[in-house]
Design a protein around this motif. Structure first.
Motif, short mmCIF file in Angstrom:
data_model
loop_
_atom_site.label_atom_id
_atom_site.label_comp_id
_atom_site.label_asym_id
_atom_site.label_seq_id
_atom_site.Cartn_x
_atom_site.Cartn_y
_atom_site.Cartn_z
N MET A 1 0.84 -1.20 0.00
CA MET A 1 0.00 0.00 0.00
C MET A 1 0.87 1.25 0.00
SD MET A 1 -3.09 -0.97 -0.10
CE MET A 1 -3.94 -2.55 0.06
N ASP A 2 0.47 2.26 -0.79
CA ASP A 2 1.17 3.54 -0.80
C ASP A 2 0.67 4.44 0.33
OD1 ASP A 2 2.45 2.78 -3.21
OD2 ASP A 2 0.70 3.43 -4.34
N TYR A 3 -0.66 4.40 0.56
CA TYR A 3 -1.29 5.28 1.54
C TYR A 3 -2.27 4.48 2.41
CZ TYR A 3 0.28 9.64 -0.68
OH TYR A 3 1.04 10.67 -1.16
N VAL A 4 -2.44 4.97 3.65
CA VAL A 4 -3.49 4.49 4.54
C VAL A 4 -4.30 5.71 4.94
CG1 VAL A 4 -4.02 3.42 6.76
CG2 VAL A 4 -2.10 2.57 5.38
N VAL A 5 -5.62 5.60 4.88
CA VAL A 5 -6.50 6.70 5.28
C VAL A 5 -7.38 6.19 6.42
CG1 VAL A 5 -8.23 8.38 4.59
CG2 VAL A 5 -6.50 7.63 2.93
N GLY A 13 -12.37 12.44 3.78
CA GLY A 13 -11.82 11.13 3.43
C GLY A 13 -12.32 10.62 2.09
N SER A 14 -13.57 10.85 1.78
CA SER A 14 -14.14 10.39 0.52
C SER A 14 -13.46 11.07 -0.67
CB SER A 14 -15.65 10.65 0.48
OG SER A 14 -16.30 9.98 1.54
N TYR A 15 -13.21 12.37 -0.53
CA TYR A 15 -12.51 13.09 -1.59
C TYR A 15 -11.05 12.65 -1.69
CZ TYR A 15 -16.29 16.40 -2.62
OH TYR A 15 -17.47 16.98 -3.03
N LEU A 16 -10.43 12.39 -0.55
CA LEU A 16 -9.04 11.93 -0.56
C LEU A 16 -8.89 10.62 -1.32
CD1 LEU A 16 -7.53 12.60 2.98
CD2 LEU A 16 -6.54 13.24 0.78
N LEU A 17 -9.83 9.71 -1.12
CA LEU A 17 -9.76 8.44 -1.83
C LEU A 17 -9.85 8.65 -3.33
CD1 LEU A 17 -11.88 5.97 0.35
CD2 LEU A 17 -9.43 6.40 0.39
N GLU A 18 -10.72 9.55 -3.76
CA GLU A 18 -10.84 9.82 -5.19
C GLU A 18 -9.55 10.40 -5.75
OE1 GLU A 18 -15.68 10.68 -5.43
OE2 GLU A 18 -14.25 12.26 -5.92
N GLU A 19 -8.95 11.32 -5.00
CA GLU A 19 -7.71 11.94 -5.47
C GLU A 19 -6.57 10.92 -5.53
OE1 GLU A 19 -6.97 15.15 -6.54
OE2 GLU A 19 -9.14 15.31 -6.62
N LEU A 20 -6.45 10.10 -4.52
CA LEU A 20 -5.39 9.09 -4.48
C LEU A 20 -5.58 8.05 -5.59
CD1 LEU A 20 -5.15 8.62 -0.62
CD2 LEU A 20 -3.39 9.62 -2.09
N ALA A 22 -7.17 8.52 -8.43
CA ALA A 22 -6.92 9.16 -9.72
C ALA A 22 -5.43 9.29 -9.99
CB ALA A 22 -7.58 10.53 -9.75
N ALA A 23 -4.63 9.41 -8.92
CA ALA A 23 -3.18 9.54 -9.06
C ALA A 23 -2.50 8.18 -9.18
CB ALA A 23 -2.61 10.32 -7.88
N GLY A 24 -3.28 7.09 -9.13
CA GLY A 24 -2.72 5.76 -9.32
C GLY A 24 -2.17 5.10 -8.07
N HIS A 25 -2.48 5.65 -6.89
CA HIS A 25 -1.96 5.09 -5.65
C HIS A 25 -2.81 3.91 -5.17
CE1 HIS A 25 1.04 8.17 -5.11
NE2 HIS A 25 0.14 9.13 -5.20
N ARG A 26 -2.17 3.01 -4.46
CA ARG A 26 -2.87 1.93 -3.77
C ARG A 26 -3.13 2.39 -2.34
NH1 ARG A 26 0.88 -2.63 -3.45
NH2 ARG A 26 2.36 -0.91 -3.23
N ILE A 43 -8.13 0.44 -4.11
CA ILE A 43 -8.71 0.75 -2.80
C ILE A 43 -9.10 -0.53 -2.09
CG2 ILE A 43 -10.45 2.03 -1.51
CD1 ILE A 43 -8.71 3.89 -3.11
N THR A 44 -8.55 -0.75 -0.90
CA THR A 44 -8.93 -1.87 -0.05
C THR A 44 -9.49 -1.31 1.25
OG1 THR A 44 -7.17 -3.25 -0.97
CG2 THR A 44 -8.12 -3.93 1.13
N TRP A 45 -10.66 -1.81 1.64
CA TRP A 45 -11.31 -1.32 2.85
C TRP A 45 -11.06 -2.28 4.01
CZ3 TRP A 45 -13.63 3.27 3.77
CH2 TRP A 45 -13.95 4.07 2.67
#
Length: 299
Positions: A1-5, A13-20, A22-26, A43-45
């Motif tokens: 994973m690149d990021y954890v939210v 948080g919902s907008y952050l997930l969309e941005e991440l 769109a930028a190709g991050h896991r 995205i993994t929940w």
């Protein structure tokens, strides 16, 4: 994973997930409820109520098996009136759970804690709060956030302070003030908004995008204001929303914050403007202004 939210089910948080995404991050995203949320290659929940020891422990164990990641910590008990009404529950979320997580979390390469302009307290139109200004919160919620910031900084992580954020909700089952405004104006119902209380407002989209950009840079200051250059009242933002959607702007009626007795149960700062000089210098941009035309778009 690149990021954890942590706290990814909320408005920001919902907008952050969309941005991440769109930028190709896991991304590993956590929320108190993950029913109906779709996992995928990016995205993994994971269900995690950060106040529940077993669920927080499962998240910490999972992080220990991952490469070092960037983490956004958004979880908070954040309505000032509710914090005052339920101080024990608020403390458990805002202080106890955060402290336990910071003490046990491993493989966190960088952590950005989402704070707020309420830590600064009452300000003026003549002077913007800088990151080094001492916190002087006027309510218990602000005191919680100021203390939480110290815990984060003591662990060598980063604090980002946001102003008033606005935009249509992207969080399932949650309606934001923006949606309430649009709902009233679309039916021709007047809405009253403060005209003498000012913030350096941003949209959720802008806040998420700026936070992601900051997280990817080296040398981020320990405390950073993420805000616009603007000094906008909620009345101003209400008029902007009306004009954007073609509603009658005269339905947005100005009222005075100084006459707000009975609207709020606990004190609130009337004006709190943030100095964003450090942010603009980091990103190499001359100006940042509230933009509502990008609120629903990703890159």
């Amino acid at each position: 994973m690149d990021y954890v939210v942590i706290g990814a089910g909320g408005f920001l948080g919902s907008y952050l997930l969309e941005e991440l995404q769109a930028a190709g991050h896991r991304v590993l995203a956590t929320a108190r409820s993950v029913e109906g949320r779709t996992c995928g290659p990016q995205i993994t929940w994971q269900r995690c109520d950060i106040t529940k020891e077993r669920e927080a422990g499962a998240l910490i164990e999972r992080l220990s098996g991952l490469p070092a990641c960037r983490l956004f910590y958004l979880a908070a008990y954040h309505h000032p009136d509710l914090v005052q009404k339920h101080p024990g529950k608020a403390w458990e979320t805002n202080i106890t759970a955060l402290s336990a997580f910071l003490n046990q979390a491993a493989n966190v390469g960088a952590l950005f804690y989402a704070s707020t302009d309420v830590v600064y307290g009452e300000g003026t139109l003549e002077r913007r709060f800088r990151e080094q200004d001492p916190p002087r919160p006027v309510n218990l919620y602000g005191k919680h956030k100021a203390l939480a910031e110290q815990l984060v900084l003591a662990c060598g992580y980063n604090v980002v302070r946001f102003p008033f954020l606005i935009g249509p909700s992207r969080a399932a089952g949650k309606q934001h003030f923006y949606d309430t405004i649009c709902g009233s104006l679309s039916r021709g119902i007047p809405i009253e908004m403060f005209a003498d209380s000012y913030r350096s407002a941003l949209s959720f989209r802008q806040a998420a995008r700026l936070l992601v950009q900051v997280s990817e840079l080296e040398g981020c200051p320990a405390v950073l204001n993420i805000a616009s250059d603007d000094a906008l009242s909620k009345y101003d933002t209400g008029r902007m929303i009306a004009e954007k959607h073609g509603y009658d702007p005269t339905l947005v009626r100005p009222i005075r914050f100084r006459d707000a007795q009975g609207i709020f149960e606990v004190p609130r700062a009337g004006t709190a403007l943030l100095d964003n000089t450090l942010l603009k210098r980091m990103l190499g941009v001359p100006e940042i202004h509230l933009r509502l035309d990008e609120e629903g778009a990703v890159r």
